[in-house]
Design a protein around this motif. Sequence first.
Motif, PDB file in Angstrom:
ATOM      1  N   ILE A   1      67.265 -25.251 -41.320  1.00  0.00           N
ATOM      2  CA  ILE A   1      67.386 -24.293 -42.419  1.00  0.00           C
ATOM      3  C   ILE A   1      68.403 -23.216 -42.053  1.00  0.00           C
ATOM      4  CG2 ILE A   1      65.039 -24.671 -43.267  1.00  0.00           C
ATOM      5  CD1 ILE A   1      64.217 -22.074 -41.921  1.00  0.00           C
ATOM      6  N   GLN A   2      68.883 -22.527 -43.061  1.00  0.00           N
ATOM      7  CA  GLN A   2      69.835 -21.433 -42.864  1.00  0.00           C
ATOM      8  C   GLN A   2      69.065 -20.148 -42.578  1.00  0.00           C
ATOM      9  OE1 GLN A   2      73.351 -21.554 -42.933  1.00  0.00           O
ATOM     10  NE2 GLN A   2      73.122 -19.495 -42.112  1.00  0.00           N
ATOM     11  N   CYS A   3      69.449 -19.486 -41.506  1.00  0.00           N
ATOM     12  CA  CYS A   3      68.846 -18.208 -41.128  1.00  0.00           C
ATOM     13  C   CYS A   3      69.893 -17.113 -41.327  1.00  0.00           C
ATOM     14  CB  CYS A   3      68.397 -18.274 -39.671  1.00  0.00           C
ATOM     15  SG  CYS A   3      67.473 -16.836 -39.117  1.00  0.00           S
ATOM     16  N   LYS A   4      69.473 -15.994 -41.892  1.00  0.00           N
ATOM     17  CA  LYS A   4      70.371 -14.853 -42.126  1.00  0.00           C
ATOM     18  C   LYS A   4      69.684 -13.558 -41.705  1.00  0.00           C
ATOM     19  CE  LYS A   4      73.125 -16.698 -45.860  1.00  0.00           C
ATOM     20  NZ  LYS A   4      74.510 -16.377 -45.669  1.00  0.00           N
ATOM     21  N   LYS A   5      70.508 -12.554 -41.461  1.00  0.00           N
ATOM     22  CA  LYS A   5      69.986 -11.219 -41.171  1.00  0.00           C
ATOM     23  C   LYS A   5      69.624 -10.526 -42.480  1.00  0.00           C
ATOM     24  CE  LYS A   5      73.679 -10.242 -38.696  1.00  0.00           C
ATOM     25  NZ  LYS A   5      74.643  -9.493 -37.885  1.00  0.00           N
ATOM     26  N   LEU A   6      68.550  -9.757 -42.466  1.00  0.00           N
ATOM     27  CA  LEU A   6      68.167  -8.987 -43.642  1.00  0.00           C
ATOM     28  C   LEU A   6      69.265  -7.992 -44.020  1.00  0.00           C
ATOM     29  CD1 LEU A   6      65.973  -8.516 -45.767  1.00  0.00           C
ATOM     30  CD2 LEU A   6      64.978  -6.817 -44.234  1.00  0.00           C
ATOM     31  N   ASP A   7      69.998  -7.499 -43.042  1.00  0.00           N
ATOM     32  CA  ASP A   7      71.079  -6.553 -43.326  1.00  0.00           C
ATOM     33  C   ASP A   7      72.147  -7.151 -44.243  1.00  0.00           C
ATOM     34  OD1 ASP A   7      70.009  -4.375 -42.040  1.00  0.00           O
ATOM     35  OD2 ASP A   7      71.161  -4.637 -40.189  1.00  0.00           O
ATOM     36  N   ASN A   8      72.234  -8.461 -44.343  1.00  0.00           N
ATOM     37  CA  ASN A   8      73.170  -9.095 -45.281  1.00  0.00           C
ATOM     38  C   ASN A   8      72.838  -8.733 -46.731  1.00  0.00           C
ATOM     39  OD1 ASN A   8      74.486 -10.391 -43.181  1.00  0.00           O
ATOM     40  ND2 ASN A   8      73.380 -12.297 -43.444  1.00  0.00           N
ATOM     41  N   PHE A   9      71.588  -8.332 -46.975  1.00  0.00           N
ATOM     42  CA  PHE A   9      71.116  -8.034 -48.323  1.00  0.00           C
ATOM     43  C   PHE A   9      70.941  -6.532 -48.558  1.00  0.00           C
ATOM     44  CE2 PHE A   9      69.683 -12.150 -46.870  1.00  0.00           C
ATOM     45  CZ  PHE A   9      70.191 -12.988 -47.855  1.00  0.00           C
ATOM     46  N   PHE A  10      71.496  -5.726 -47.652  1.00  0.00           N
ATOM     47  CA  PHE A  10      71.323  -4.274 -47.699  1.00  0.00           C
ATOM     48  C   PHE A  10      71.745  -3.688 -49.050  1.00  0.00           C
ATOM     49  CE2 PHE A  10      72.936   0.045 -47.125  1.00  0.00           C
ATOM     50  CZ  PHE A  10      71.802   0.673 -46.630  1.00  0.00           C
ATOM     51  N   ASP A  11      72.899  -4.107 -49.577  1.00  0.00           N
ATOM     52  CA  ASP A  11      73.389  -3.542 -50.842  1.00  0.00           C
ATOM     53  C   ASP A  11      72.426  -3.794 -51.992  1.00  0.00           C
ATOM     54  OD1 ASP A  11      75.616  -2.426 -49.680  1.00  0.00           O
ATOM     55  OD2 ASP A  11      76.920  -4.131 -50.144  1.00  0.00           O
ATOM     56  N   GLU A  12      71.734  -4.907 -51.963  1.00  0.00           N
ATOM     57  CA  GLU A  12      70.740  -5.189 -53.005  1.00  0.00           C
ATOM     58  C   GLU A  12      69.477  -4.363 -52.806  1.00  0.00           C
ATOM     59  OE1 GLU A  12      70.084  -9.394 -53.896  1.00  0.00           O
ATOM     60  OE2 GLU A  12      71.908  -9.792 -52.740  1.00  0.00           O
ATOM     61  N   ILE A  13      69.070  -4.190 -51.566  1.00  0.00           N
ATOM     62  CA  ILE A  13      67.826  -3.491 -51.248  1.00  0.00           C
ATOM     63  C   ILE A  13      67.954  -1.983 -51.460  1.00  0.00           C
ATOM     64  CG2 ILE A  13      66.187  -2.956 -49.383  1.00  0.00           C
ATOM     65  CD1 ILE A  13      66.928  -5.770 -48.225  1.00  0.00           C
ATOM     66  N   LYS A  14      69.110  -1.425 -51.145  1.00  0.00           N
ATOM     67  CA  LYS A  14      69.261   0.044 -51.191  1.00  0.00           C
ATOM     68  C   LYS A  14      69.101   0.630 -52.587  1.00  0.00           C
ATOM     69  CE  LYS A  14      74.270   0.331 -51.614  1.00  0.00           C
ATOM     70  NZ  LYS A  14      75.512   0.677 -50.956  1.00  0.00           N
ATOM     71  N   VAL A  15      69.179  -0.182 -53.618  1.00  0.00           N
ATOM     72  CA  VAL A  15      69.034   0.340 -54.980  1.00  0.00           C
ATOM     73  C   VAL A  15      67.582   0.345 -55.459  1.00  0.00           C
ATOM     74  CG1 VAL A  15      71.380  -0.346 -55.597  1.00  0.00           C
ATOM     75  CG2 VAL A  15      69.478  -1.898 -56.093  1.00  0.00           C
ATOM     76  N   TYR A  16      66.665  -0.188 -54.653  1.00  0.00           N
ATOM     77  CA  TYR A  16      65.256  -0.197 -55.060  1.00  0.00           C
ATOM     78  C   TYR A  16      64.711   1.221 -55.135  1.00  0.00           C
ATOM     79  CZ  TYR A  16      65.032  -5.254 -54.166  1.00  0.00           C
ATOM     80  OH  TYR A  16      65.229  -6.604 -54.192  1.00  0.00           O
ATOM     81  N   GLU A  17      63.769   1.404 -56.019  1.00  0.00           N
ATOM     82  CA  GLU A  17      63.105   2.687 -56.163  1.00  0.00           C
ATOM     83  C   GLU A  17      62.226   2.943 -54.945  1.00  0.00           C
ATOM     84  OE1 GLU A  17      59.775   4.448 -59.180  1.00  0.00           O
ATOM     85  OE2 GLU A  17      61.324   3.138 -60.034  1.00  0.00           O
TER      86      GLU A  17
END
Length: 158
Positions: A54-70
Motif C-alpha cells: 500500500i501507499q504510505c504518506k505523511k500526514l503533513d502532506n495534507f496540512f493545507d486541507e487540515i488547517k482550514v478546519y474549525e
Amino acid sequence: KYNNWKTYPYALGNIDQKTEINISDYSEANSFLTITNELINFRPELKIKGKEVIQCKKLDNFFDEIKVYEKPIMLKIDTQGYDLEVLKGAKETLKIIDFLFIEASTAKVYENQPLLSDIINFVEKENFKVWSVDRLMGNRKTGQTFQVDILFSKSFVD
C-alpha cells in the motif's frame, strides 16, 4: 453537520513510499508491524494471513486541507503500533491540532513497536499533556493491561 469528511487510499507514516502491510484474520489488527507470538497465543484471531503493498504518506502532506478546519481539531490515531511513525510524519500538522486521541500499548503487542511512554515523551515535546487514559485491552486472568486509549490536550490544559 459533518459534511467535510474525506477518505484517502493511503496509510499514514513518517515517509512517503509504497510498503507492505500485514493482513490479519481480524482486520482491525492489520499493521506494518508484526504481531507478537504472545499476543497471537492470547488472541488467535489476530494471526497474520498475508501481506499487501500500500501507499504510505505523511500526514503533513495534507496540512493545507487540515488547517482550514474549525477549531478545536482532534486527531485520532489507531494504527496498531505504528502511532509514533504517524506522529513523526505530522510535525507541522501537530502545531494546529488541539487534541490527540491515540491507542497505545503498555506491553509489546507488535514487534519493534514503541510503548506508551515513547508516545507520551514525543507528544509532550509538541506541547500536549495527558488528559485521560482508559484501559482498552488486557489479560483478564493476570490483570496486565496491553493497550490503552489516551487523550492528550494542548489548547485546554492550564
